[in-house]
Design an enzyme around this catalytic site. Structure first.
Site, PDB file in Angstrom:
ATOM      1  N   GLY A  18     -13.254   5.173  10.680  1.00  0.00           N
ATOM      2  CA  GLY A  18     -11.844   5.383  11.037  1.00  0.00           C
ATOM      3  C   GLY A  18     -11.599   6.882  11.009  1.00  0.00           C
ATOM      4  O   GLY A  18     -12.477   7.650  11.407  1.00  0.00           O
TER       5      GLY A  18
ATOM      6  N   HIS B 212     -13.077   3.025   0.132  1.00  0.00           N
ATOM      7  CA  HIS B 212     -13.009   2.030   1.222  1.00  0.00           C
ATOM      8  C   HIS B 212     -13.553   0.679   0.783  1.00  0.00           C
ATOM      9  O   HIS B 212     -13.981  -0.126   1.605  1.00  0.00           O
ATOM     10  CB  HIS B 212     -13.837   2.467   2.465  1.00  0.00           C
TER      11      HIS B 212
ATOM     12  N   ARG C 117      -2.589  -2.026  -3.500  1.00  0.00           N
ATOM     13  CA  ARG C 117      -3.823  -1.270  -3.298  1.00  0.00           C
ATOM     14  C   ARG C 117      -3.790  -0.069  -4.240  1.00  0.00           C
ATOM     15  O   ARG C 117      -2.829   0.701  -4.238  1.00  0.00           O
ATOM     16  CB  ARG C 117      -3.905  -0.781  -1.857  1.00  0.00           C
TER      17      ARG C 117
ATOM     18  N   GLY D 253     -11.183   8.301   8.086  1.00  0.00           N
ATOM     19  CA  GLY D 253     -12.194   8.436   7.038  1.00  0.00           C
ATOM     20  C   GLY D 253     -13.359   7.536   7.410  1.00  0.00           C
ATOM     21  O   GLY D 253     -13.149   6.477   8.007  1.00  0.00           O
TER      22      GLY D 253
ATOM     23  N   GLU E 106      -7.754  -4.946   5.410  1.00  0.00           N
ATOM     24  CA  GLU E 106      -7.650  -4.646   3.984  1.00  0.00           C
ATOM     25  C   GLU E 106      -6.493  -5.403   3.337  1.00  0.00           C
ATOM     26  O   GLU E 106      -6.599  -5.862   2.204  1.00  0.00           O
ATOM     27  CB  GLU E 106      -7.467  -3.133   3.787  1.00  0.00           C
TER      28      GLU E 106
ATOM     29  N   LEU F 113     -10.757  10.370  18.234  1.00  0.00           N
ATOM     30  CA  LEU F 113     -11.991  10.135  18.983  1.00  0.00           C
ATOM     31  C   LEU F 113     -11.750   9.849  20.463  1.00  0.00           C
ATOM     32  O   LEU F 113     -12.577  10.183  21.311  1.00  0.00           O
ATOM     33  CB  LEU F 113     -12.783   8.990  18.353  1.00  0.00           C
ATOM     34  N   ARG F 114     -10.612   9.228  20.784  1.00  0.00           N
ATOM     35  CA  ARG F 114     -10.357   8.911  22.199  1.00  0.00           C
ATOM     36  C   ARG F 114     -10.357  10.169  23.048  1.00  0.00           C
ATOM     37  O   ARG F 114     -10.938  10.201  24.130  1.00  0.00           O
ATOM     38  CB  ARG F 114      -9.026   8.167  22.354  1.00  0.00           C
TER      39      ARG F 114
ATOM     40  N   ASN G 205       0.878  -1.171   0.000  1.00  0.00           N
ATOM     41  CA  ASN G 205       0.000   0.000   0.000  1.00  0.00           C
ATOM     42  C   ASN G 205       0.912   1.217   0.000  1.00  0.00           C
ATOM     43  O   ASN G 205       1.481   1.586   1.024  1.00  0.00           O
ATOM     44  CB  ASN G 205      -0.889  -0.043   1.248  1.00  0.00           C
TER      45      ASN G 205
ATOM     46  N   ARG H 280     -12.877  15.743   8.028  1.00  0.00           N
ATOM     47  CA  ARG H 280     -13.715  16.067   6.863  1.00  0.00           C
ATOM     48  C   ARG H 280     -15.167  16.266   7.307  1.00  0.00           C
ATOM     49  O   ARG H 280     -15.668  15.496   8.145  1.00  0.00           O
ATOM     50  CB  ARG H 280     -13.672  14.933   5.836  1.00  0.00           C
TER      51      ARG H 280
ATOM     52  N   HIS I 288     -18.094   1.798   8.333  1.00  0.00           N
ATOM     53  CA  HIS I 288     -16.624   1.875   8.465  1.00  0.00           C
ATOM     54  C   HIS I 288     -16.290   3.226   9.089  1.00  0.00           C
ATOM     55  O   HIS I 288     -16.475   4.272   8.467  1.00  0.00           O
ATOM     56  CB  HIS I 288     -15.998   1.724   7.067  1.00  0.00           C
TER      57      HIS I 288
HETATM   58  P1  ADP Z   1      -7.600   5.244   9.313  1.00  0.00           P
HETATM   59  O1  ADP Z   1      -8.828   5.714   8.587  1.00  0.00           O
HETATM   60  O2  ADP Z   1      -6.516   6.271   9.364  1.00  0.00           O
HETATM   61  O3  ADP Z   1      -7.136   3.854   8.921  1.00  0.00           O
HETATM   62  P2  ADP Z   1      -8.332   3.977  11.825  1.00  0.00           P
HETATM   63  O4  ADP Z   1      -9.241   2.953  11.256  1.00  0.00           O
HETATM   64  O5  ADP Z   1      -7.045   3.521  12.397  1.00  0.00           O
HETATM   65  O6  ADP Z   1      -8.096   5.175  10.824  1.00  0.00           O
HETATM   66  O7  ADP Z   1      -9.154   4.760  12.983  1.00  0.00           O
HETATM   67  C1  ADP Z   1      -8.635   5.850  13.658  1.00  0.00           C
HETATM   68  C2  ADP Z   1      -9.670   6.345  14.663  1.00  0.00           C
HETATM   69  O8  ADP Z   1      -9.974   5.281  15.576  1.00  0.00           O
HETATM   70  C3  ADP Z   1      -9.195   7.529  15.506  1.00  0.00           C
HETATM   71  O9  ADP Z   1     -10.201   8.523  15.595  1.00  0.00           O
HETATM   72  C4  ADP Z   1      -8.993   6.893  16.878  1.00  0.00           C
HETATM   73  O10 ADP Z   1      -9.257   7.815  17.888  1.00  0.00           O
HETATM   74  C5  ADP Z   1     -10.062   5.827  16.874  1.00  0.00           C
HETATM   75  N1  ADP Z   1      -9.788   4.817  17.912  1.00  0.00           N
HETATM   76  C6  ADP Z   1      -8.764   3.936  17.969  1.00  0.00           C
HETATM   77  N2  ADP Z   1      -8.819   3.226  19.140  1.00  0.00           N
HETATM   78  C7  ADP Z   1      -9.899   3.694  19.815  1.00  0.00           C
HETATM   79  C8  ADP Z   1     -10.492   3.394  21.081  1.00  0.00           C
HETATM   80  N3  ADP Z   1      -9.977   2.461  21.870  1.00  0.00           N
HETATM   81  N4  ADP Z   1     -11.596   4.077  21.449  1.00  0.00           N
HETATM   82  C9  ADP Z   1     -12.116   5.038  20.648  1.00  0.00           C
HETATM   83  N5  ADP Z   1     -11.614   5.360  19.448  1.00  0.00           N
HETATM   84  C10 ADP Z   1     -10.520   4.709  19.032  1.00  0.00           C
END
Ligand code: ADP
Length: 399
Positions: free
Chosen positions: A206, A178, A90, A208, A380, A279-280, A7, A237, A204
């Protein structure tokens, strides 16, 4: 068969080496900060983890370093570079040209190049990854797995914008993204439900975020569109926004199109609402009563609920919703909020099951609910390896 998954991003290369069809990960890692003075290579096998800090001037040097590690007498996992016969890449945008995984030829590369204008941030580095892999592994077969292909099954009503024909003929339509994740997760969900015809919605979440309505194993509607800033509220976004806002900003504030794009893709979403994109941190602040953080959680889960309603309507039913990616897999808070007051849709979760932390596929719905609520970790890289393996196996059968 060994399949190397690549990737390639603008300044990074993520890789995983699989033994297929066993789906065993032999090695994985990340080359990052390519082109900067302080690059990093992280390399992992089931036995060891190893990091190196060095200058990596370009992608070719990065991939050659990865090969050195794969061949290393102590921490390597192959004894000759030609052991890697198959490479799955990818590729973010396949336009309408690529409805499925494709063996890379010069013609395929030319078409990927033609699509640079549709995915200017992603397709060029993906293309570089292919060229570099051809140089470093001249004997290997190169395969392209597209993030858009899974959504090519969307019916006309779902992928057409209401604009004049001339513009539709230019290729302005919903493509979606995605797709590799949605394909993997929906496949796992249908297997788990033991029902290949189930009506499901994959969520999904993340950095994104996107949602896909899946019926009979096919994407029939999807929240991302011509570009990747539609639908859900994402890390930085905005997702859905009235286009009038864009013209208002350009006319009243004299903002350029680059400035508006930057605002809506890099400074909006959860970051714009709270000052944090992770998000954490937002959950932590909300739990301490922070009003902006609470608003952001409410807005993002409200948006997801609206799309659940829309997709249930277009499928005329719903058997399961599936949470995946960083937030979907880990945030019991978001899952809880999305599933609140959704019993009209047969959605109700079991709080105790929702609170369990696990990397396994799990059903967190309350007993006897009509609609299952599943959590399925996405993968993925494995999906790319599976696609690469199956196209080569099919080719062997034909020849
Ligand atoms: P990407 O789209 O970059 O691949 P990811 O799928 O890794 O992103 O997701 C990243 C998001 O997941 C971030 O907002 C992060 O805060 C959130 N995240 C990861 N672990 C936790 C958790 N334990 N609790 C809440 N949110 C989480």
């Amino acid at each position: 068969m060994k399949v190397l998954v690549i990737n390639s991003g603008s300044s990074s290369i993520k890789f995983q080496l699989f033994q297929m069809p066993e789906q065993k990960v032999l090695a994985s890692g990340l080359v990052e900060k390519i082109g900067l003075p302080n690059g990093d290579i992280h390399y992992k096998t089931p036995e060891i983890q190893h990091s190196i800090n060095l200058e990596i001037p370009d992608h070719t040097t990065g991939l050659k370093k990865v090969v050195e590690l794969l061949l290393h007498p102590e921490i390597g996992v192959i004894s000759h570079v030609n052991e890697i016969e198959n490479i799955g890449h990818r590729v973010v945008h396949g336009g309408s040209n690529f409805v499925k995984t494709t063996i890379i030829t010069q013609e395929v590369k030319d078409k990927i190049r033609e699509l640079f204008s549709l995915a200017p941030l992603h397709n060029p580095p993906n293309y570089t990854g292919i060229e570099v892999a051809e140089e470093v592994f001249p004997h290997a077969k190169q395969i392209a797995v597209f993030d858009t292909s899974f959504h090519q099954t969307m019916p006309e009503v779902a992928h057409t914008y209401a604009i004049p024909l001339k513009f539709r003929e230019m290729g302005i339509r919903v493509y979606g993204f995605h797709g590799i994740s949605h394909q993997y997760v929906s496949g796992k969900a249908l297997e788990f439900l033991n029902n290949p015809n189930a009506k499901i919605i994959v969520i999904h979440l993340g950095n994104g975020c996107s949602m896909t309505a899946v019926q009979n194993g096919e994407s029939i509607d999807h929240s991302l569109g011509f570009g990747p800033n539609v639908g859900m509220i994402m890390g930085t976004r905005s997702g859905d926004i009235d286009q009038a806002v864009i013209f208002y900003l350009m006319e009243k504030m004299q903002m350029t199109s680059e400035e508006v794009t930057h605002l809506l893709t890099k400074q909006s979403g959860m970051l714009g609402l709270t000052g944090d994109s992770d998000l954490r941190q937002i959950e932590e602040r909300a739990s301490q009563g922070d009003v902006q953080a609470k608003l952001a959680l409410n807005l993002s889960t409200y948006r997801i609920q609206k799309y659940i309603g829309a997709y249930t309507a277009v499928m005329n039913g719903l058997d399961a919703i599936v949470f995946t990616a960083g937030i979907g897999e880990n945030s019991n808070v978001i899952r809880q909020m999305v599933c609140e007051e959704m019993d009209y849709f047969g959605i109700e979760i079991d709080e105790a099951k929702n609170a369990v932390r696990s990397s396994e596929i799990r059903d967190i719905s309350a007993a006897n609910t009509r609609t299952k609520v599943l959590v399925i970790p996405t993968n993925e890289e494995l999906e790319i390896a599976k696609e690469t393996y199956s196209i080569l196996k099919n080719q062997e059968k034909v020849s």
